[in-house]
Design a protein around this motif. Structure first.
Motif, PDB file in Angstrom:
ATOM      1  N   UNK A  66      47.760   0.312 -29.029  1.00 10.32           N
ATOM      2  CA  UNK A  66      47.851   1.608 -29.703  1.00 10.32           C
ATOM      3  C   UNK A  66      47.108   1.516 -31.026  1.00 10.32           C
ATOM      4  N   UNK A  67      46.203   2.451 -31.248  1.00 12.60           N
ATOM      5  CA  UNK A  67      45.410   2.528 -32.471  1.00 12.60           C
ATOM      6  C   UNK A  67      45.487   3.960 -32.962  1.00 12.60           C
ATOM      7  N   UNK A  68      45.917   4.132 -34.217  1.00 14.43           N
ATOM      8  CA  UNK A  68      46.027   5.458 -34.831  1.00 14.43           C
ATOM      9  C   UNK A  68      46.836   6.418 -33.951  1.00 14.43           C
ATOM     10  N   UNK A  69      47.925   5.910 -33.347  1.00 14.08           N
ATOM     11  CA  UNK A  69      48.827   6.752 -32.568  1.00 14.08           C
ATOM     12  C   UNK A  69      48.402   7.021 -31.136  1.00 14.08           C
ATOM     13  N   UNK A  70      47.244   6.530 -30.725  1.00 16.50           N
ATOM     14  CA  UNK A  70      46.777   6.740 -29.358  1.00 16.50           C
ATOM     15  C   UNK A  70      46.778   5.406 -28.615  1.00 16.50           C
ATOM     16  N   UNK A  71      47.270   5.413 -27.382  1.00 14.49           N
ATOM     17  CA  UNK A  71      47.335   4.208 -26.573  1.00 14.49           C
ATOM     18  C   UNK A  71      46.120   4.121 -25.663  1.00 14.49           C
ATOM     19  N   UNK A  72      45.479   2.961 -25.676  1.00 11.09           N
ATOM     20  CA  UNK A  72      44.291   2.695 -24.876  1.00 11.09           C
ATOM     21  C   UNK A  72      44.603   1.566 -23.894  1.00 11.09           C
ATOM     22  N   UNK A  73      44.106   1.698 -22.671  1.00  6.11           N
ATOM     23  CA  UNK A  73      44.259   0.633 -21.687  1.00  6.11           C
ATOM     24  C   UNK A  73      42.883   0.068 -21.361  1.00  6.11           C
ATOM     25  N   UNK A  74      42.887  -1.035 -20.628  1.00  2.05           N
ATOM     26  CA  UNK A  74      41.647  -1.692 -20.223  1.00  2.05           C
ATOM     27  C   UNK A  74      40.789  -2.032 -21.441  1.00  2.05           C
TER      28      UNK A  74
END
Length: 133
Positions: A66-74
């Motif tokens: 999670x970066x700046x409230x957004x979750x990223x995968x892969x």
């Protein structure tokens, strides 16, 4: 990640350091077809009049973060270890950690730079928003 037709990704950095010296660096921060643990070394131009040497390593793949409230995968994490060639001997100057999300790009960069083992600057840059067209 599926193999990319262009698996290598680069950034350039040019400017003046706090000490007044100029730098012109090439960061080969990702080969998205390389396996975890794979590394490569290269001359990354110069900094403060010295040849810059970088070793890039694939640290991890398939992370979720999670970066700046957004979750990223892969997400792939790479680490670039920076050294300067001082009279024929490499001197460690710190490292950069890149976090790259598939389909987005760089979502976070952390740097820990030092001078002869003494920390001089630590930074973190986070992606806040993006738009893919």
């Amino acid at each position: 990640m599926a193999a990319s037709p262009h698996p290598n990704y680069y950034l350039t950095a040019k400017g003046v350091s706090p000490s007044g010296g100029s730098y012109d660096l090439l960061f080969h921060y990702l080969n998205d077809t390389a396996s975890v643990g794979y590394h490569w070394e290269y001359n990354a131009c110069n900094g403060n009049g010295f040849a810059a040497l970088i070793k890039t390593t694939i640290v991890a793949k398939n992370l979720t973060m999670t970066v700046a409230g957004k979750t990223y995968s892969n997400v792939i994490q790479t680490r670039l270890d920076l050294a300067y060639d001082l009279l024929g001997s490499p001197m460690d100057m710190g490292n950069y950690n890149y976090f790259i999300a598939k389909g987005v790009g760089i979502i976070k960069v952390r740097s820990d730079l030092n001078m002869m083992g003494v920390p001089i600057i630590q930074t973190s840059s986070d992606l806040i928003d993006y738009s893919i067209k």
